[in-house]
Write an enzyme that holds these catalytic residues in place. Structure first.
Site, PDB file in Angstrom:
ATOM      1  N   HIS A  53       0.830  -1.207   0.000  1.00 51.29           N
ATOM      2  CA  HIS A  53       0.000   0.000   0.000  1.00 51.29           C
ATOM      3  C   HIS A  53       0.863   1.255   0.000  1.00 51.29           C
ATOM      4  O   HIS A  53       0.709   2.137  -0.859  1.00 51.29           O
ATOM      5  CB  HIS A  53      -0.914  -0.031   1.232  1.00 51.29           C
ATOM      6  CG  HIS A  53      -1.802   1.150   1.386  1.00 51.29           C
ATOM      7  ND1 HIS A  53      -3.134   1.139   1.048  1.00 51.29           N
ATOM      8  CD2 HIS A  53      -1.557   2.405   1.853  1.00 51.29           C
ATOM      9  CE1 HIS A  53      -3.660   2.324   1.284  1.00 51.29           C
ATOM     10  NE2 HIS A  53      -2.726   3.110   1.787  1.00 51.29           N
ATOM     11  N   GLU A  54       1.776   1.354   0.965  1.00 52.65           N
ATOM     12  CA  GLU A  54       2.588   2.563   1.080  1.00 52.65           C
ATOM     13  C   GLU A  54       3.559   2.701  -0.096  1.00 52.65           C
ATOM     14  O   GLU A  54       3.870   3.829  -0.516  1.00 52.65           O
ATOM     15  CB  GLU A  54       3.350   2.563   2.405  1.00 52.65           C
ATOM     16  CG  GLU A  54       2.470   2.500   3.648  1.00 52.65           C
ATOM     17  CD  GLU A  54       1.437   3.606   3.727  1.00 52.65           C
ATOM     18  OE1 GLU A  54       1.611   4.649   3.050  1.00 52.65           O
ATOM     19  OE2 GLU A  54       0.448   3.434   4.464  1.00 52.65           O
ATOM     20  N   HIS A 108       3.483   6.617  -6.799  1.00 55.43           N
ATOM     21  CA  HIS A 108       2.652   7.688  -7.348  1.00 55.43           C
ATOM     22  C   HIS A 108       3.394   9.022  -7.213  1.00 55.43           C
ATOM     23  O   HIS A 108       3.500   9.805  -8.176  1.00 55.43           O
ATOM     24  CB  HIS A 108       1.320   7.727  -6.601  1.00 55.43           C
ATOM     25  CG  HIS A 108       0.267   8.560  -7.249  1.00 55.43           C
ATOM     26  ND1 HIS A 108      -0.999   8.687  -6.717  1.00 55.43           N
ATOM     27  CD2 HIS A 108       0.259   9.311  -8.376  1.00 55.43           C
ATOM     28  CE1 HIS A 108      -1.725   9.481  -7.499  1.00 55.43           C
ATOM     29  NE2 HIS A 108      -0.977   9.878  -8.502  1.00 55.43           N
ATOM     30  N   HIS A 135       1.722   4.501  -2.802  1.00 57.93           N
ATOM     31  CA  HIS A 135       1.771   5.950  -2.579  1.00 57.93           C
ATOM     32  C   HIS A 135       3.088   6.540  -3.081  1.00 57.93           C
ATOM     33  O   HIS A 135       3.109   7.555  -3.795  1.00 57.93           O
ATOM     34  CB  HIS A 135       1.658   6.258  -1.087  1.00 57.93           C
ATOM     35  CG  HIS A 135       0.273   6.246  -0.541  1.00 57.93           C
ATOM     36  ND1 HIS A 135      -0.750   6.973  -1.084  1.00 57.93           N
ATOM     37  CD2 HIS A 135      -0.256   5.610   0.537  1.00 57.93           C
ATOM     38  CE1 HIS A 135      -1.854   6.772  -0.372  1.00 57.93           C
ATOM     39  NE2 HIS A 135      -1.575   5.956   0.610  1.00 57.93           N
TER      40      HIS A 135
END
Length: 606
Positions: free
Chosen positions: A394-395, A401, A398
């Site tokens: 998940h991180e 991105h 981020h």
């Protein structure tokens, strides 16, 4: 690896360097950062010096915007270093002091720059359009300037804007108080398992304990945490009440109808998207109730309690992942995003973007950070559970991105909007889920993964929407002068738990206190984007796996777009319709299908 072999650390200096983030990529030393802070003290005066000339010509406007870009890069870099060092250990006062200096500097700088937006509003359309034609280099700022001018009804005269900017430092107070209380000052009693063994309870270990098969241990951990929050509930209510009041103050000052509208308008998201999300989840509450009933039956519980919400309902071989194993699994799962993407993730591991292990005083939870022009950094409190692997993925989403948009976009458009901030992270999670399911070797593992996916729907689409509803309604009550004390907040929160989770899970007075430990309530209506992003990620991951290169190309273009277009338009370009709510409805339909598949696999259909 065996759970008993998992490393734990009481002192940060004992952690091998490869498991700590490379903060030197931001500044080589504290002294270098302090010097940068000192040098940046002149920024407020530099901004003020532009006031008399920035809007006099196309060339002057371009010069000011370029100066502003550089100043933002400077502040981002300083803030990144200081805030990350502070999160390494909240008990070290030096970095808390530096945080205060940086917040004060940012507030003074914002105040000194507050003249610009009103002045830009006053500029007539014909003059600005003429400048675009006269100076083509100015055109790259057109979207940014148009966004500002679109909010002209909510921008105040320069003196009042300067006053609001100065108030930002005080507005940060509630969040800072919560962080100190929650991360630095609170400790929890040990949890006791069914054999009488004590287990240390921390923010990081609590989630792991709630997944343990020992129900006695789960219940003990639950009471440990909420018994502690019960002792500070009035303080917590006062802090959250102050947060809601400061949001209302700025919303009223800018002539918005609510603090929610004030939060959404600058991000170009209509209120209908926020309210529509809540309405759609309400309409699909029976699916969540069905899942909670399935969980109770699978666990043999009548009734189930809130300390039973996270434990897997399917027996599976115990597995504890080392950080290296988790990284290898992540790289395999992200392969559908292409060789270039995976190579960059591998480089992120080698370059130490990650701060891996929990230590006393370290910020709880996990996050990805990285300002414009600064390498991303990822805070983890890795415990080795499968959930920690999902957090890692998940991180990393981020950070990728952030990395891709920084690489592709000029400074002005490199910071993507809140509405799309959780899409990349959640798409990564969905790709991991698909990878694990495709490589499952038996029905027991498939059932475990289906249950895990149902839990993602529960925790992200339903639970975050519940948070969003609580935040909207609690702020609304505060604005009306209604009660926002501990009892009123707890009553509201307990009612929402009953609505979202249904009758199969018995409510209690302790879960009613959960509002007091949720940091996202201090993020100004941020939490709803987890739910909308999850819906988008369901669609994106399925398209990438089904269509291959065309969908991957659209998705990577989305990741590289920053805020160069409105966020709903960016998602539409990637193939996801968020404006009409279709993506949310499709995701909720997918959840219903997943629950049905799990029921059949467990032979627990009604």
């Amino acid at each position: 690896m065996k759970k008993s072999d998992f490393p734990t650390y009481q002192h940060r200096e004992d952690i091998p360097e490869r498991y700590t983030w490379d903060i030197a990529s931001v500044f080589a030393s504290v002294e270098d950062c302090v010097k940068a802070i000192t040098d940046a003290q002149g920024l407020p005066e530099a901004y003020a010096a532009w006031e008399s000339k920035a809007l006099h010509s196309a060339q002057e406007l371009l010069g000011y915007l370029r100066f502003d870009d550089e100043a933002e890069l400077t502040l981002d870099r300083i803030g990144e270093y200081v805030f990350r060092r502070a999160d390494e250990d909240h008990t070290i006062s030096r970095f808390q002091d530096l945080k205060s200096q940086v917040v004060a500097l940012s507030a003074r700088t914002s105040a000194a720059a507050a003249w610009f937006e009103p002045a830009l509003m006053a500029l007539d359309d014909a003059t600005l359009e003429g400048w675009y034609q006269e100076l083509p280099a100015l055109a790259k700022y057109r979207r940014a300037l148009d966004k500002v001018r679109a909010l002209r009804d909510h921008v105040l005269p320069p003196a009042e804007e300067a006053l609001l900017a100065k108030a930002q430092e005080m507005a940060a107070g509630p969040g800072q108080v919560f962080s100190m209380l929650n991360d630095a000052d609170l400790t929890f009693p040990d949890a006791i398992d069914s054999q009488g063994k004590a287990h240390h309870v921390t923010h990081g270990s609590y989630g792991v304990l709630l997944q343990d098969k020992d129900r006695t241990l789960r219940e003990s951990a639950y009471h440990s945490v909420y018994g502690t929050y019960d002792k500070i509930k009035n303080t917590s209510a006062a802090v959250l009440g102050s947060q809601m009041k400061q949001l209302a103050f700025f919303a009223d000052a800018r002539h918005y109808g609510s603090s929610l509208e004030a939060s959404l308008a600058p991000t170009e998201i209509p209120l209908s998207v926020y309210d529509g999300l809540i309405d759609a989840v309400h309409q699909n509450a029976p699916t969540m109730h069905r899942y909670m009933s399935l969980r109770a039956r699978a666990l043999g519980l009548s009734p189930a309690r809130y300390w039973d919400v996270y434990v897997p309902i399917v027996d599976t071989p115990e597995r504890c992942y080392s950080f290296e194993e988790a990284c290898d699994l992540m790289l395999d799962a992200l392969a559908p995003l292409g060789e270039d993407y995976v190579a960059q993730v591998r480089k992120a591991i080698d370059e130490r973007w990650y701060d891996v292990y929990e230590t006393p005083g370290k910020a709880s939870g996990a996050y990805s950070s990285g300002g414009r022009g600064v390498r991303p950094l990822i805070l983890l409190n890795f415990q080795g559970a499968l959930e920690d692997v999902f957090t890692l993925v998940h991180e990393t989403g981020h950070s990728m991105h952030t990395f891709l948009t920084n690489r592709a976009q000029p400074t002005r458009y490199a910071a993507y909007e809140m509405f799309v901030a959780e899409v990349a992270s959640t798409t990564n999670e969905m790709l991991l889920m698909h990878h694990l399911f495709d490589h499952a070797t038996d029905d027991a593992m498939r059932a475990f993964l289906l249950d895990h996916l149902c839990n993602q729907f529960k925790s992200t689409l339903y639970r975050q929407t519940m948070f969003a509803e609580f935040e909207r309604d609690a702020n609304g009550a505060s604005a009306k002068g209604e009660g926002t004390g501990a009892d009123a907040l707890s009553e509201r929160y307990r009612a929402l738990n009953d609505l979202y989770y249904g009758p199969a899970n018995v409510s209690d007075g302790e879960i009613a206190l959960e509002w007091s430990r949720i940091p996202h309530f201090y993020y100004n209506y941020y939490v709803y984007v987890y739910a909308t992003s999850f819906a988008a990620a369901v669609a994106l991951s399925e398209r990438i796996l089904r269509e291959g290169e065309p969908a991957r190309k659209r998705y990577l273009e989305f990741l590289s777009s920053g805020n160069s277009r409105p966020p709903i338009d960016l998602l539409a370009g990637a193939g996801v319709d968020m404006a009409s709510g279709v993506a949310v409805s499709e995701a909720l339909a997918s959840f219903a299908q997943t629950v049905e598949r799990l029921e059949r696999l467990l032979a627990l259909t009604d």
